[in-house]
Write a protein that holds these residues in place. Sequence first.
Motif, mmCIF file in Angstrom:
data_model
loop_
_atom_site.group_PDB
_atom_site.id
_atom_site.type_symbol
_atom_site.label_atom_id
_atom_site.label_comp_id
_atom_site.label_asym_id
_atom_site.label_seq_id
_atom_site.Cartn_x
_atom_site.Cartn_y
_atom_site.Cartn_z
ATOM 1 N N ILE A 39 -21.706 -4.416 17.265
ATOM 2 C CA ILE A 39 -20.703 -5.467 17.416
ATOM 3 C C ILE A 39 -19.350 -4.987 16.878
ATOM 4 O O ILE A 39 -18.302 -5.281 17.449
ATOM 5 N N TYR A 40 -19.377 -4.220 15.776
ATOM 6 C CA TYR A 40 -18.111 -3.691 15.260
ATOM 7 C C TYR A 40 -17.430 -2.824 16.315
ATOM 8 O O TYR A 40 -16.226 -2.933 16.540
ATOM 9 N N GLU B 198 -27.783 -5.288 14.797
ATOM 10 C CA GLU B 198 -26.793 -5.248 15.861
ATOM 11 C C GLU B 198 -25.371 -5.084 15.331
ATOM 12 O O GLU B 198 -24.467 -4.749 16.103
ATOM 13 N N SER B 199 -25.151 -5.316 14.006
ATOM 14 C CA SER B 199 -23.766 -5.409 13.505
ATOM 15 C C SER B 199 -22.905 -4.211 13.863
ATOM 16 O O SER B 199 -21.762 -4.388 14.276
ATOM 17 N N LEU C 211 -17.810 -2.991 19.476
ATOM 18 C CA LEU C 211 -17.344 -3.864 20.551
ATOM 19 C C LEU C 211 -16.007 -4.497 20.183
ATOM 20 O O LEU C 211 -15.094 -4.577 21.016
ATOM 21 N N VAL C 212 -15.883 -4.929 18.914
ATOM 22 C CA VAL C 212 -14.624 -5.549 18.485
ATOM 23 C C VAL C 212 -13.488 -4.535 18.558
ATOM 24 O O VAL C 212 -12.382 -4.840 19.036
ATOM 25 N N ALA D 44 -30.880 -8.959 15.116
ATOM 26 C CA ALA D 44 -29.508 -9.459 15.055
ATOM 27 C C ALA D 44 -28.748 -8.797 13.922
ATOM 28 O O ALA D 44 -27.553 -8.546 14.032
ATOM 29 N N VAL D 45 -29.435 -8.502 12.819
ATOM 30 C CA VAL D 45 -28.738 -7.846 11.714
ATOM 31 C C VAL D 45 -28.461 -6.390 12.059
ATOM 32 O O VAL D 45 -27.397 -5.851 11.749
ATOM 33 N N LEU E 264 -12.581 -4.132 22.185
ATOM 34 C CA LEU E 264 -11.847 -5.296 22.707
ATOM 35 C C LEU E 264 -10.408 -5.278 22.214
ATOM 36 O O LEU E 264 -9.476 -5.566 22.970
ATOM 37 N N LEU F 56 -36.442 -11.132 15.736
ATOM 38 C CA LEU F 56 -35.129 -11.529 16.242
ATOM 39 C C LEU F 56 -34.092 -11.461 15.129
ATOM 40 O O LEU F 56 -32.967 -11.010 15.330
ATOM 41 N N PHE F 57 -34.494 -11.896 13.932
ATOM 42 C CA PHE F 57 -33.572 -11.859 12.792
ATOM 43 C C PHE F 57 -33.172 -10.422 12.463
ATOM 44 O O PHE F 57 -31.984 -10.103 12.320
ATOM 45 N N ARG G 261 -39.913 -14.415 15.115
ATOM 46 C CA ARG G 261 -38.737 -14.882 14.381
ATOM 47 C C ARG G 261 -38.181 -13.768 13.495
ATOM 48 O O ARG G 261 -36.969 -13.513 13.486
#
Lengths: 239, 84
Positions: free
Chosen positions: B65-66, B61-62, B68-69, B58-59, B72, B54-55, B51
């Motif tokens: 993700i930026y 990953e930001s 990726l945005v 995910a953090v 896109l 995974l937490f 747990r």
Amino acid sequence: MEGPKIIFEIPIFGGIPVTETIVNSWIVIVFIAFLCKFLTWKMQKVPKGKQVLAEKLVLMINGLVEQTMGKDKMRFAPYIGALFVYSATCSLSSLVGLRPPTADLNTTLGWALVTFAMVQYNSIRSHGILGYLKGFLSPTPVMLPMNIVSEAVNPISMSFRHFGNIAAGTVITSLLYGALAAASTVILGWIPNTFISTIPILQLGLPALLSIYFDLFSSCLQAFIFCMLTMVFVANAID
Amino acid sequence: MERAIILAASAIGAGIAMIAGLGPGIGQGFAAGKACEAVGRQPEASSDITRTMLFGCAVAESTGIYSLVVALILLFVNPLVNML
């Protein structure tokens, strides 16, 4: 890959567009409402059947909130549970062919702003308005701009994380469908019959493997992460 | 012509933006490796470790993700074409 389609417009204030996201969100809300009613129908003292499932879910959420936030903050458990179930169901709705409402930044930004408001409200409530303002000056007053930025960037990073993961899944799945259609025309293109040669035979089954990661795993994981971050931020604001 | 150049540059820019995916990949690899070590040392705590991992992943990953945005937006919104 394109944005959510506008289904109809409400003819007030110069036309409010109602997109696929809103319609699908309401479908999900109605589904969850019926599910809650169904799972808690005719509850008994000794649980059996569907009641076991409902009790297991409630116990799981309660345990998670108790472990992450502490016993004194159990009043947040209903909100966290609702957020988790709604977020997971929204993302999982892509399994039945709906456009997931979480693949729209508006949905996740709304949730993140709710979290942001909760953090600020609880921080002011437990520290007082002076203590809250003083928190921005710690450890030294020089850090004031940094503290304000780090506070303001939280909803943005939370909403982008959830939106990015689900939207990336949609984009990659649609790219894969396009590639598989092109590959199957190469394989079947020699058949003179136009009907048979345009059957996208490779699209059968292969995307399901990708769907296990992007739809099932990623949806549940992102719902869990969003709830976890909300709990950690709110608990930090209170302590 | 100008439009074509801007569209091509947007596509190349989107590709370059996704290089940022390297960082989260390396970081999450480290996190997963350490989690494996921890499970090997203490198998009874594996659910807690999973747990937490995974937490943390995910953090971490930001930043990916930026990027990726950004990619896109460059690909599907084309904000630079409107600036002509």
